[in-house]
Design a protein around this motif. Structure first.
Motif, PDB file in Angstrom:
ATOM      1  N   VAL A 186       0.860  -1.228  -0.010  1.00 30.45           N
ATOM      2  CA  VAL A 186      -0.114  -0.164  -0.059  1.00 30.45           C
ATOM      3  C   VAL A 186       0.953   1.325   0.050  1.00 30.45           C
ATOM      4  N   ILE A 187       1.874   1.196   0.840  1.00 28.47           N
ATOM      5  CA  ILE A 187       2.886   2.371   0.706  1.00 28.47           C
ATOM      6  C   ILE A 187       3.401   2.494  -0.619  1.00 28.47           C
ATOM      7  N   GLY A 188       4.002   1.614  -1.256  1.00 23.30           N
ATOM      8  CA  GLY A 188       4.313   1.551  -2.705  1.00 23.30           C
ATOM      9  C   GLY A 188       3.303   2.039  -3.517  1.00 23.30           C
ATOM     10  N   LEU A 189       2.096   1.869  -3.540  1.00 21.01           N
ATOM     11  CA  LEU A 189       0.865   2.252  -4.347  1.00 21.01           C
ATOM     12  C   LEU A 189       0.766   3.654  -4.170  1.00 21.01           C
ATOM     13  N   LEU A 220       3.899  -3.869  -6.725  1.00 19.23           N
ATOM     14  CA  LEU A 220       3.680  -2.867  -5.572  1.00 19.23           C
ATOM     15  C   LEU A 220       4.975  -3.313  -4.819  1.00 19.23           C
ATOM     16  N   LEU A 221       5.203  -4.207  -4.315  1.00 15.28           N
ATOM     17  CA  LEU A 221       6.391  -4.759  -3.475  1.00 15.28           C
ATOM     18  C   LEU A 221       7.696  -4.124  -4.272  1.00 15.28           C
ATOM     19  N   GLU A 222       7.648  -4.239  -5.408  1.00 17.32           N
ATOM     20  CA  GLU A 222       8.941  -3.861  -6.040  1.00 17.32           C
ATOM     21  C   GLU A 222       8.915  -2.380  -6.366  1.00 17.32           C
ATOM     22  N   ASP A 279      11.754   2.533  -4.603  1.00 14.71           N
ATOM     23  CA  ASP A 279      11.542   3.923  -3.817  1.00 14.71           C
ATOM     24  C   ASP A 279      12.680   4.319  -3.199  1.00 14.71           C
ATOM     25  N   GLY A 280      13.269   3.312  -2.388  1.00 13.97           N
ATOM     26  CA  GLY A 280      14.298   3.500  -1.439  1.00 13.97           C
ATOM     27  C   GLY A 280      14.029   4.309  -0.221  1.00 13.97           C
ATOM     28  N   ARG A 281      12.880   4.727  -0.087  1.00 13.09           N
ATOM     29  CA  ARG A 281      12.666   5.706   1.047  1.00 13.09           C
ATOM     30  C   ARG A 281      12.136   4.671   2.508  1.00 13.09           C
TER      31      ARG A 281
END
Length: 334
Positions: free
Chosen positions: A195-198, A296-298, A303-305
Motif C-alpha cells: 500500500v505504501i508503494g502504491l 507494488l512490492l517492487e 523507491d528507497g525511502r
C-alpha cells in the motif's frame, strides 16, 4: 418511556429488538428498528463483504448523539449461533471477534447499537494473511469529496499499471475507499508495504493533490492516502455500513463510472435499500479474480525511502523511522 420489545424473523432465527422506537438519528427521525430493518434489507451483499471475517463492531448504544465505542471481543450474552474468529493484536494479545456468517448476526448486532461493521482484511482460518488490499483516501482540511474523486482517478490508473483492479466506495463521509482482492500469500507487513508503494506512486504523479505524509503538519490541503489502514488491527467501515453521521449515511459501493457523478449524502439508511433493489451490488464481481502484489512490492523497494511510522499504539517496528512529528524532532529522539 421505552417501547415494547419486538421479535423479528431473520432467516431461521428469531431476533429480539429491544426498545425498537428508540431514536438513533434524531435529525432524520430514524429509529433503532429502522436500522435493524436496513441491515436485514442489505444482508445479502453485506454478508458477501463480512462472511468469515473477524469483525469489530462500532456501537452507538445511545444513537448518533451519544458516545461510540469499538467492540473488539464477542459481547457477553451473545447467542450461541454468533460465531467468532480468533485474532492477535499488535501487542500479542488474542481476542475472539464476531465473525458474521448469516443475516441474523447483522440484525443482532444492530440491536446492540452497531452502526459500522469493521471487518479485518482476512478470513478464517488464515487470519494472518490478508486477502484484501484497502486504500483509504482521506481529504484533509481544505479539501473535499471532489478532491478525493480526482485522486481516486489517478489511483485507478496506478492500479491498472500494476495489473490490479480496484473497487471504489464512498466512506460515508468525505472520503473514498478502494478495495482490491488479493491472493492471501503475504503477511500484514508486506501488504502494508504494498500500500505504501502504491500510495507513493500516486503521490509522485499528483504531488499537489495527494500526500503520504503521516504527520498532519506536513499534509497541507491535499488528500491523504492512509497507508496505516493496512496495519494489523486497523480496519475501515465495510461497504453497506451505516456511519455515525447526522444523516445516517452509508458507505456505498460504486462503479468507477458512478464515482464522479454522486454526492455521498445521497446514500443513507432510507435510500440505499431501494437503490440496491434497483441497481444491484456494484462490487458483485470483486471475488472473480485475486491479484498479486509483486509489482507494488517492487515499487516499494525501488523507491528507497523504506518504512513509514506506525500508529502510536504499536510497538516499535523493524526499520521504522522516529515516531515523532517533524517540528518536535530532536537528533536523539527515538
Amino acid at each position: 418511556m421505552a417501547s415494547k420489545a419486538i421479535e423479528l424473523t431473520v432467516g431461521e432465527r428469531t431476533v429480539r429488538v429491544s426498545n425498537p422506537d428508540k431514536m438513533y438519528f434524531p435529525d432524520r427521525g430514524i429509529t433503532k428498528r429502522q436500522v435493524v430493518e436496513y441491515y436485514i434489507a442489505v444482508a445479502e451483499p453485506l454478508l458477501g463483504v463480512l462472511r468469515d471475517r473477524p469483525t469489530t463492531l462500532k456501537r452507538f448504544v445511545d444513537g448518533v448523539t451519544g458516545e461510540a465505542f469499538y467492540q473488539k471481543r464477542l459481547p457477553k450474552g451473545a447467542p450461541d449461533w454468533v460465531e467468532t474468529a480468533r485474532i492477535t493484536f499488535p501487542s500479542g494479545r488474542p481476542a475472539d471477534e464476531v465473525c458474521p456468517t448469516e443475516p441474523a448476526v447483522l440484525a443482532w448486532a444492530a440491536n446492540l447499537g452497531t452502526f459500522d461493521f469493521h471487518p479485518w482484511p482476512v478470513r478464517r482460518p488464515d487470519v494472518d494473511h490478508p486477502d484484501e488490499l484497502r486504500v483509504d483516501l482521506d481529504p484533509q482540511p481544505g479539501t473535499d469529496f471532489t478532491d478525493a474523486v480526482k485522486v481516486a482517478g489517478v489511483l485507478r490508473e496506478v492500479l491498472a499499471d500494476a495489473g490490479l483492479t480496484g473497487y471504489p466506495k464512498t466512506s460515508g463521509g468525505r472520503g473514498i475507499h478502494v478495495l482490491v482482492r488479493i491472493r492471501s500469500e503475504w503477511d500484514f507487513i508486506q501488504v502494508r508495504h504494498a500500500v505504501i508503494g502504491l500510495a507513493r506512486e500516486v503521490e509522485n504523479r499528483i504531488p499537489d493533490l495527494a500526500t503520504t505524509a503521516w504527520w498532519k503538519e506536513e499534509r497541507g490541503e491535499r488528500v491523504f492516502l492512509d497507508f496505516n489502514q493496512a496495519a494489523r488491527d486497523r480496519t475501515i467501515a465495510s461497504a453497506w455500513s451505516v456511519r455515525g453521521t447526522p444523516r445516517a449515511t452509508v458507505s456505498m459501493p460504486l462503479t468507477w463510472a458512478q464515482l464522479s457523478d454522486v454526492d455521498p449524502d445521497d446514500f443513507d439508511v432510507l435510500t440505499v435499500p431501494d437503490l440496491l433493489a434497483a441497481h444491484g451490488d456494484a462490487h458483485s464481481g470483486i471475488d472473480q479474480e485475486a491479484f498479486g502484489l509483486e509489482t507494488l512490492l517492487e515499487w516499494y523497494e525501488k523507491d528507497g525511502r523504506g518504512e513509514m511510522p506506525y500508529p502510536p499504539d504499536y510497538p516499535k517496528m523493524p526499520g521504522e523511522p522516529k515516531r515523532v512529528q517533524p517540528s518536535r524532532a530532536r537528533p536523539d529522539t527515538e
